[in-house]
Motif scaffolding. Structure first.
Motif, PDB file in Angstrom:
ATOM      1  N   ALA A  71       0.836  -1.211   0.000  1.00 28.26           N
ATOM      2  CA  ALA A  71       0.000   0.000   0.000  1.00 28.26           C
ATOM      3  C   ALA A  71       0.868   1.258   0.000  1.00 28.26           C
ATOM      4  N   TYR A  72       2.044   1.177   0.574  1.00 34.22           N
ATOM      5  CA  TYR A  72       2.969   2.315   0.593  1.00 34.22           C
ATOM      6  C   TYR A  72       3.559   2.588  -0.795  1.00 34.22           C
ATOM      7  N   GLY A  73       3.698   1.531  -1.573  1.00 32.15           N
ATOM      8  CA  GLY A  73       4.281   1.693  -2.914  1.00 32.15           C
ATOM      9  C   GLY A  73       5.256   0.598  -3.284  1.00 32.15           C
ATOM     10  N   GLY A  74       5.333  -0.448  -2.496  1.00 32.75           N
ATOM     11  CA  GLY A  74       6.190  -1.590  -2.799  1.00 32.75           C
ATOM     12  C   GLY A  74       7.491  -1.597  -2.031  1.00 32.75           C
ATOM     13  N   THR A  75       8.173  -2.728  -2.132  1.00 33.21           N
ATOM     14  CA  THR A  75       9.381  -2.938  -1.329  1.00 33.21           C
ATOM     15  C   THR A  75      10.502  -1.966  -1.671  1.00 33.21           C
ATOM     16  N   GLU A  76      10.743  -1.713  -2.958  1.00 32.04           N
ATOM     17  CA  GLU A  76      11.832  -0.803  -3.344  1.00 32.04           C
ATOM     18  C   GLU A  76      11.603   0.579  -2.726  1.00 32.04           C
ATOM     19  N   ASN A  77      10.396   1.068  -2.869  1.00 31.93           N
ATOM     20  CA  ASN A  77      10.052   2.393  -2.354  1.00 31.93           C
ATOM     21  C   ASN A  77      10.125   2.418  -0.820  1.00 31.93           C
ATOM     22  N   PHE A  78       9.561   1.417  -0.190  1.00 30.68           N
ATOM     23  CA  PHE A  78       9.524   1.378   1.276  1.00 30.68           C
ATOM     24  C   PHE A  78      10.934   1.290   1.868  1.00 30.68           C
ATOM     25  N   TYR A  79      11.690   0.294   1.422  1.00 33.41           N
ATOM     26  CA  TYR A  79      13.011   0.078   2.017  1.00 33.41           C
ATOM     27  C   TYR A  79      14.022   1.163   1.636  1.00 33.41           C
ATOM     28  N   SER A  80      13.694   1.991   0.655  1.00 31.73           N
ATOM     29  CA  SER A  80      14.593   3.114   0.362  1.00 31.73           C
ATOM     30  C   SER A  80      14.476   4.208   1.417  1.00 31.73           C
ATOM     31  N   LYS A  81      13.424   4.127   2.240  1.00 32.45           N
ATOM     32  CA  LYS A  81      13.198   5.153   3.261  1.00 32.45           C
ATOM     33  C   LYS A  81      13.127   4.612   4.690  1.00 32.45           C
ATOM     34  N   PHE A  82      12.937   3.296   4.826  1.00 27.22           N
ATOM     35  CA  PHE A  82      12.711   2.709   6.151  1.00 27.22           C
ATOM     36  C   PHE A  82      13.530   1.445   6.365  1.00 27.22           C
ATOM     37  N   PHE A  83      13.830   1.194   7.644  1.00 24.71           N
ATOM     38  CA  PHE A  83      14.457  -0.052   8.058  1.00 24.71           C
ATOM     39  C   PHE A  83      13.630  -0.610   9.206  1.00 24.71           C
ATOM     40  N   ILE A  84      13.311  -1.895   9.135  1.00 25.92           N
ATOM     41  CA  ILE A  84      12.571  -2.546  10.222  1.00 25.92           C
ATOM     42  C   ILE A  84      13.548  -3.390  11.028  1.00 25.92           C
ATOM     43  N   GLY A  85      13.652  -3.078  12.294  1.00 27.33           N
ATOM     44  CA  GLY A  85      14.515  -3.829  13.196  1.00 27.33           C
ATOM     45  C   GLY A  85      13.704  -4.337  14.378  1.00 27.33           C
ATOM     46  N   SER A  86      14.398  -4.696  15.426  1.00 33.01           N
ATOM     47  CA  SER A  86      13.758  -5.155  16.666  1.00 33.01           C
ATOM     48  C   SER A  86      14.444  -4.502  17.846  1.00 33.01           C
ATOM     49  N   VAL A  87      13.673  -4.208  18.873  1.00 31.94           N
ATOM     50  CA  VAL A  87      14.267  -3.702  20.106  1.00 31.94           C
ATOM     51  C   VAL A  87      15.279  -4.725  20.608  1.00 31.94           C
ATOM     52  N   CYS A  88      14.882  -5.991  20.601  1.00 33.08           N
ATOM     53  CA  CYS A  88      15.802  -7.072  20.959  1.00 33.08           C
ATOM     54  C   CYS A  88      15.985  -7.954  19.722  1.00 33.08           C
ATOM     55  N   PRO A  89      17.194  -8.039  19.184  1.00 32.31           N
ATOM     56  CA  PRO A  89      17.398  -8.809  17.959  1.00 32.31           C
ATOM     57  C   PRO A  89      17.456 -10.318  18.151  1.00 32.31           C
ATOM     58  N   LEU A  90      17.262 -10.780  19.364  1.00 30.05           N
ATOM     59  CA  LEU A  90      17.263 -12.214  19.639  1.00 30.05           C
ATOM     60  C   LEU A  90      15.834 -12.717  19.782  1.00 30.05           C
TER      61      LEU A  90
END
Length: 187
Positions: A71-90
C-alpha cells in the motif's frame, strides 16, 4: 546469512538515511527463519524477489507488514526510506512458543546490556532519529521509551499496534490499521 546479506545489498546498499520501525524480537517463523524482521519465507520470495531454500511458509505479522508495504508503494520504495529492526534482535522460545524479551524479568535483566549495545550499533548507521515507530504495543513502547529516556536516541517514539494482534483479533479492521501505519509513516 547469505539470504540476509542479499536482502541488505538489494535494499540498503547506499548512504541514504532511513527511518526506523522497531518490533519486539524476531518470531520463529519470520525473522527466526529468514533473518529479516517481519519477513517470512513466502514474503521474501513473493515481495522481495529473493530465492531461497526455506520451506514456503508465512506468518500473520509478515502478511500484514507486506500488505502495508504494498500500500505504501512496494518494497523498493519502502526500504529506500525505512528499516525494520527489533528492540531485541534475539528470538526466544519457552515451552515451544515464542516469548517476548519483556515476558520474563530475569531474561530482560540478562539481555538488556545486549539490547542497548545492539540498538546503539544499529543507530550508528544513517538513521533519521526524529521519530521511531515502535511495532508492538504498550510493553515494547514503554521499554524502548525508558531506554530512550536514558540514552536520548530519538526525539519522539510513536507506538503502533502489533500486526499479529491486528491479524488475530482485529482482522476486520485490517485496512484501517494499514492506513494508520501509513499515516504515521508518511508524517
Amino acid at each position: 546469512m547469505k539470504i540476509f546479506e542479499t536482502f541488505l545489498y538489494k535494499y540498503f546498499n547506499d548512504n541514504e538515511p532511513r527511518r526506523m520501525l522497531l518490533g519486539i524480537n524476531p518470531g520463529r517463523f519470520g525473522a527466526g527463519v529468514t533473518g529479516i524482521n517481519f519477513t517470512a519465507p513466502r514474503q521474501l520470495k513473493e515481495f522481495c524477489g529473493i530465492d531461497h531454500e526455506f520451506k514456503k511458509q508465512s506468518e500473520l505479522s509478515a502478511e500484514f507488514i507486506y500488505e502495508m508495504i504494498t500500500a505504501y508503494g512496494g518494497t523498493e520504495n519502502f526500504y529506500s526510506k525505512f528499516f525494520i529492526g527489533s528492540v531485541c534482535p534475539l528470538g526466544f522460545i519457552k515451552n515451544g512458543k515464542n516469548i517476548n524479551y519483556y515476558d520474563d524479568r530475569e531474561l530482560l535483566k540478562i539481555v538488556e546490556p545486549f539490547v542497548i549495545k545492539s540498538l546503539q550499533q544499529l543507530l550508528d548507521f544513517n538513521v533519521d532519529r526524529k521519530n521511531c515507530l515502535v511495532i508492538g504495543g504498550e510493553k515494547n513502547y514503554k521499554y524502548l521509551t525508558s531506554l530512550n529516556d536514558r540514552f536520548g536516541w530519538f526525539d519522539e517514539i510513536t507506538p503502533l499496534a502489533h500486526p499479529r494482534f491486528i491479524m488475530q483479533y482485529r482482522r476486520k479492521q485490517k485496512l484501517q490499521f494499514i492506513q494508520q501505519y501509513l499515516q504515521f509513516i508518511r508524517k
